[in-house]
Design an enzyme around this catalytic site. Structure first.
Site, PDB file in Angstrom:
ATOM      1  N   CYS A   2     -25.807  18.462 -64.166  1.00 55.55           N
ATOM      2  CA  CYS A   2     -25.712  18.502 -62.703  1.00 55.55           C
ATOM      3  C   CYS A   2     -25.529  17.089 -62.167  1.00 55.55           C
ATOM      4  CB  CYS A   2     -26.990  19.071 -62.114  1.00 55.55           C
ATOM      5  SG  CYS A   2     -27.528  20.586 -62.883  1.00 55.55           S
ATOM      6  N   ARG A  29     -18.705  15.733 -63.926  1.00 55.40           N
ATOM      7  CA  ARG A  29     -19.847  16.050 -64.783  1.00 55.40           C
ATOM      8  C   ARG A  29     -19.892  17.531 -65.143  1.00 55.40           C
ATOM      9  NH1 ARG A  29     -23.769  11.972 -64.120  1.00 55.40           N
ATOM     10  NH2 ARG A  29     -25.512  13.382 -64.365  1.00 55.40           N
ATOM     11  N   TRP A  76     -25.019  22.813 -62.639  1.00 59.23           N
ATOM     12  CA  TRP A  76     -24.471  23.372 -63.870  1.00 59.23           C
ATOM     13  C   TRP A  76     -25.593  24.241 -64.424  1.00 59.23           C
ATOM     14  CZ3 TRP A  76     -20.164  21.354 -67.078  1.00 59.23           C
ATOM     15  CH2 TRP A  76     -20.065  21.994 -68.318  1.00 59.23           C
ATOM     16  N   ASN A 102     -31.408  16.948 -61.120  1.00 60.83           N
ATOM     17  CA  ASN A 102     -30.409  16.879 -62.168  1.00 60.83           C
ATOM     18  C   ASN A 102     -31.199  16.815 -63.467  1.00 60.83           C
ATOM     19  OD1 ASN A 102     -28.370  15.996 -63.893  1.00 60.83           O
ATOM     20  ND2 ASN A 102     -28.603  13.875 -63.255  1.00 60.83           N
ATOM     21  N   GLY A 103     -30.818  17.603 -64.483  1.00 61.61           N
ATOM     22  CA  GLY A 103     -31.554  17.565 -65.751  1.00 61.61           C
ATOM     23  C   GLY A 103     -32.231  18.893 -66.023  1.00 61.61           C
ATOM     24  N   GLU A 470     -13.829  17.763 -90.039  1.00 61.36           N
ATOM     25  CA  GLU A 470     -13.748  17.322 -88.645  1.00 61.36           C
ATOM     26  C   GLU A 470     -13.321  15.847 -88.574  1.00 61.36           C
ATOM     27  OE1 GLU A 470     -13.472  18.581 -85.909  1.00 61.36           O
ATOM     28  OE2 GLU A 470     -14.037  17.023 -84.486  1.00 61.36           O
ATOM     29  N   LYS A 474      -9.984  14.384 -86.673  1.00 57.57           N
ATOM     30  CA  LYS A 474      -9.998  13.291 -85.682  1.00 57.57           C
ATOM     31  C   LYS A 474      -9.006  12.210 -86.098  1.00 57.57           C
ATOM     32  CE  LYS A 474     -11.538  14.974 -83.150  1.00 57.57           C
ATOM     33  NZ  LYS A 474     -12.224  16.188 -82.865  1.00 57.57           N
ATOM     34  N   GLU A 477      -5.435  13.404 -85.562  1.00 58.06           N
ATOM     35  CA  GLU A 477      -5.140  13.631 -84.155  1.00 58.06           C
ATOM     36  C   GLU A 477      -4.813  12.352 -83.396  1.00 58.06           C
ATOM     37  OE1 GLU A 477      -8.594  15.560 -82.589  1.00 58.06           O
ATOM     38  OE2 GLU A 477      -7.596  16.163 -80.749  1.00 58.06           O
ATOM     39  N   HIS A 493      -8.972  18.609-108.630  1.00 52.38           N
ATOM     40  CA  HIS A 493      -8.077  19.703-109.013  1.00 52.38           C
ATOM     41  C   HIS A 493      -6.650  19.474-108.519  1.00 52.38           C
ATOM     42  CE1 HIS A 493     -11.250  22.167-110.735  1.00 52.38           C
ATOM     43  NE2 HIS A 493     -11.996  21.967-109.644  1.00 52.38           N
ATOM     44  N   LYS A 590      -5.491  19.347 -74.087  1.00 49.93           N
ATOM     45  CA  LYS A 590      -6.933  19.631 -74.204  1.00 49.93           C
ATOM     46  C   LYS A 590      -7.200  21.140 -74.232  1.00 49.93           C
ATOM     47  CE  LYS A 590     -11.267  18.122 -74.032  1.00 49.93           C
ATOM     48  NZ  LYS A 590     -11.772  17.503 -75.257  1.00 49.93           N
TER      49      LYS A 590
HETATM   50  C1  F6R Z   1      -9.583  18.539 -81.679  1.00 46.47           C
HETATM   51  C2  F6R Z   1      -9.567  19.554 -80.670  1.00 46.47           C
HETATM   52  C3  F6R Z   1      -8.932  20.868 -80.963  1.00 46.47           C
HETATM   53  C4  F6R Z   1      -9.748  21.983 -80.327  1.00 46.47           C
HETATM   54  C5  F6R Z   1      -9.026  23.341 -80.461  1.00 46.47           C
HETATM   55  C6  F6R Z   1      -9.854  24.453 -79.884  1.00 46.47           C
HETATM   56  O1  F6R Z   1     -10.217  17.391 -81.244  1.00 46.47           O
HETATM   57  O2  F6R Z   1     -10.055  19.328 -79.601  1.00 46.47           O
HETATM   58  O3  F6R Z   1      -8.788  21.085 -82.325  1.00 46.47           O
HETATM   59  O4  F6R Z   1     -10.984  22.045 -80.952  1.00 46.47           O
HETATM   60  O5  F6R Z   1      -7.801  23.278 -79.777  1.00 46.47           O
HETATM   61  O6  F6R Z   1     -10.177  24.207 -78.561  1.00 46.47           O
HETATM   62  P1  F6R Z   1     -11.403  24.898 -77.857  1.00 46.47           P
HETATM   63  O7  F6R Z   1     -12.648  24.400 -78.477  1.00 46.47           O
HETATM   64  O8  F6R Z   1     -11.279  24.497 -76.408  1.00 46.47           O
HETATM   65  O9  F6R Z   1     -11.223  26.372 -78.051  1.00 46.47           O
END
Ligand code: F6R
Length: 595
Positions: A2, A29, A76, A102-103, A470, A474, A477, A493, A590
């Protein structure tokens, strides 16, 4: 996450436009409800509802609100569903006090019972209202305002900040405990907010509050008191010179770096939220009795599902099937029925692949739950029950803090399924902080050394396998290099043939998996490769690794999560070293709302 904002002016005026603008600047936020209150003499004008800032402002004509003191809050939801009554600010029993927080107040449920038993009027389920009643309790006993807040602090458990005022007064009061709080000092006014972006358009002269401090705001001055002993605190204001963009990045060069550093705090918030959420019991009960449990997501969120399946099996003896969302439809759909449970995991809650799987799963009668960051997203509206990730907005395209909070949520659920109360995770945020500070320097230096390579491997085993995947994602990406994530024992292998002198191979080594990892390390180093090992201090790793990146001592499952932090840092520094913008990698979006 929040956001709160309060302002005290030297005369009654139109505060609505100031409050709306401050609320807009807190929207980053994340929020689901908006509210504003102004105080003018002995009158409080309170307007609030669920919705976006502009919607609520238009619906309730917030712009016409006047007074000499005003409070706005973006909520939130954690305690209590998003609703008008749960939106903030809140009044005390008689409507003389108004405040917003907030919190998280983690003992909110118990406090509400106490307040009601004491005859107070409790209108909502929201913990912000508990902050108001906790203060009211001591005002009613005759304490002055600062003393009442000090006493209330003893009753309110958790991390929070709140701002509060009363009729027929010329002040607002605010306290910081765990959540951010900054004071602004201007010509004829003072203000207080969760964050700088809502203050800087008004003034650049600020005071940063520390935990355990209460601020009293008059229009022309402010006073700080210690919660501990009530003593007066002297602090000189500072002048902020950074641009608004730099301020929004919190002093970090990129949102990604800022968001990585927010990981400990948002982990704290999600743990508090889970501990107080009634939905958790519903989800756990269903999972415990399910025939099959599926953990479904894409990309980073899928890696969290993979981690969840490790924790469910290792901690609670529950076999949960991690699935990349489209594969759920093509592989598992014929096998599911109404005795099964699916947990759909998504930062955005809008990923088409995930929503398509959800639709198919629901049509087969499966019970579907969500784990999402964006409240109000399609996933949160389409599932029977969902848990929020409590990360606030994640602006950078690469997911970082939402990944770690997905994993923290799975660790919590697994502990609860195993009969624990989740308290064992309380030290996790602190361990994440230590990991960030221990590994930031070494990962920046390592990035410079290996940035010439366009092929890398990132390996893990058991609980660190999802972290290795992961880390590889990163790196791919935001550096545009090829980095393959793999189970460490699979490397021999086939991919081992790629190793040449100095070839970088990253190992995320869990404390319980050292014997398996050590063999893999030696298969790389004896061929001249560079084995970069992330793990807890262990002589067997030290003796065999080319580079040792130390993370703090912790329970092996918890430390598996810590291992992803240096991998995020490595990807970030390699990306910046290559001259790329890690926040906005080419070709990516995103939110992926396409097939
Ligand atoms: C990598 C990344 C993507 C998302 C994927 C799913 O950093 O952000 O691999 O994880 O597109 O997205 P969400 O989690 O929004 O369903």
């Amino acid at each position: 996450m929040c956001g709160i904002f309060g302002i005290v002016t030297d005369q009654s005026q139109a505060l609505g436009p100031i409050l709306i603008e401050a609320a807009r600047r807190l929207t980053y936020r994340g929020y689901d409800s908006v509210g504003a209150a102004t105080i003018s003499g002995s009158k409080i004008d309170l307007r609030k509802d669920v919705g976006r800032v502009d919607e609520v402002a238009a619906k309730y004509n917030l712009a016409e609100m006047t007074g000499s003191r005003g409070i706005t809050q973006l909520r939130w939801a954690t305690f209590g569903e998003p609703s008008q009554v749960n939106a903030q600010p809140h009044l005390d029993s008689d409507g003389d006090l108004v405040g917003a927080h907030n919190g998280n107040v983690v003992n909110n449920v118990e406090l509400r019972q106490q307040f009601m038993a004491e005859g107070m009027t409790v209108r909502s389920h929201n913990d912000g209202e508990s902050c108001v009643h906790a203060t009211e309790r001591y005002i009613n006993q005759g304490y002055d305002f600062v003393e009442a807040i000090r006493k209330a602090h003893g009753d309110l458990q958790g991390d929070y900040a709140y701002v509060i005022g009363r009729i027929d007064d010329d002040r607002l009061y605010a306290i910081k405990k765990g959540s951010g709080l900054v004071v602004g000092i201007g010509e004829g006014f003072t203000c207080v907010s969760s964050d700088l972006p809502s203050i800087l358009p008004l003034t650049r002269t600020i005071l940063r509050l520390q935990d355990g401090e209460i601020v009293t705001l008059w229009a022309g001055r402010v006073e700080l008191h210690s919660v501990k002993d009530g003593s007066l605190i002297q602090r000189e204001p500072e002048v902020v010179t950074e641009t608004m963009e730099a301020v929004q990045k919190g002093g970090y060069a990129h949102f990604m770096l800022k968001e990585m550093h927010e990981q400990p705090q948002v982990a704290r918030e999600v743990l508090h939220m889970l501990a107080g959420s009634p939905e958790v019991g519903v989800v756990l009960d269903k999972i415990a009795r399910a025939r099959h449990v599926y953990l479904i997501g894409c990309g980073t969120s899928y890696h969290a599902c993979l981690a969840g399946s490790v924790y469910f099996a290792q901690m609670a003896g529950i076999a949960a099937i991690p699935v990349v969302a489209p594969q759920f439809v093509s592989q598992y759909l014929p096998a599911v029925n109404e005795q099964d449970v699916g947990l759909f995991v998504s930062q955005s809650g809008e990923t088409k692949d995930v929503l398509s799987a959800l639709q198919a799963a629901e049509a087969s009668g499966m019970t579907c739950y969500g784990l999402a960051n964006v409240i109000g997203s399609t996933l949160t509206r389409a599932t029977a029950c969902w848990l929020p990730l409590c990360c606030g907005y994640e602006i950078s395209v690469p997911a970082t803090k939402t990944f770690t909070n997905q994993v923290v949520a799975f660790l919590y659920l697994a502990q609860r399924l195993a009969g624990g109360d989740g308290k064992q995770l309380e030290e996790l945020p602190e361990l994440m902080e230590q990991t960030l500070s221990l590994t930031a320097g070494p990962m920046q230096a390592l990035a410079a050394e290996i940035n010439g390579w366009n092929d890398l491997y990132s390996l893990g085993f058991g609980a660190t396998y999802p972290m290795a995947l992961e880390g590889a994602l990163k790196l791919k990406e935001i550096t545009y290099a090829h980095c393959e994530g793999m189970l460490s024992t699979e490397f021999k292998h086939g991919p081992l043939s790629a190793v040449t002198k100095g070839f970088p191979v990253l190992f995320a080594a869990g404390a319980q998996d050292v014997p398996q990892i050590v063999s893999g390390i030696n298969e790389v180093t004896c061929r001249g490769g560079r084995a970069i090992v992330i793990g807890q201090d262990d002589p067997r790793l030290r003796a065999n690794a080319s580079d040792m990146i130390l993370i703090p001592e912790a329970d092996p499952l918890v430390s598996s999560l810590l291992a992803v932090i240096p991998l995020q840092l490595l990807a970030y520094h390699m990306s910046v070293g290559r001259g790329y913008d890690p926040d906005f990698p080419r070709n990516l979006s995103k939110t992926l709302t396409v097939d």
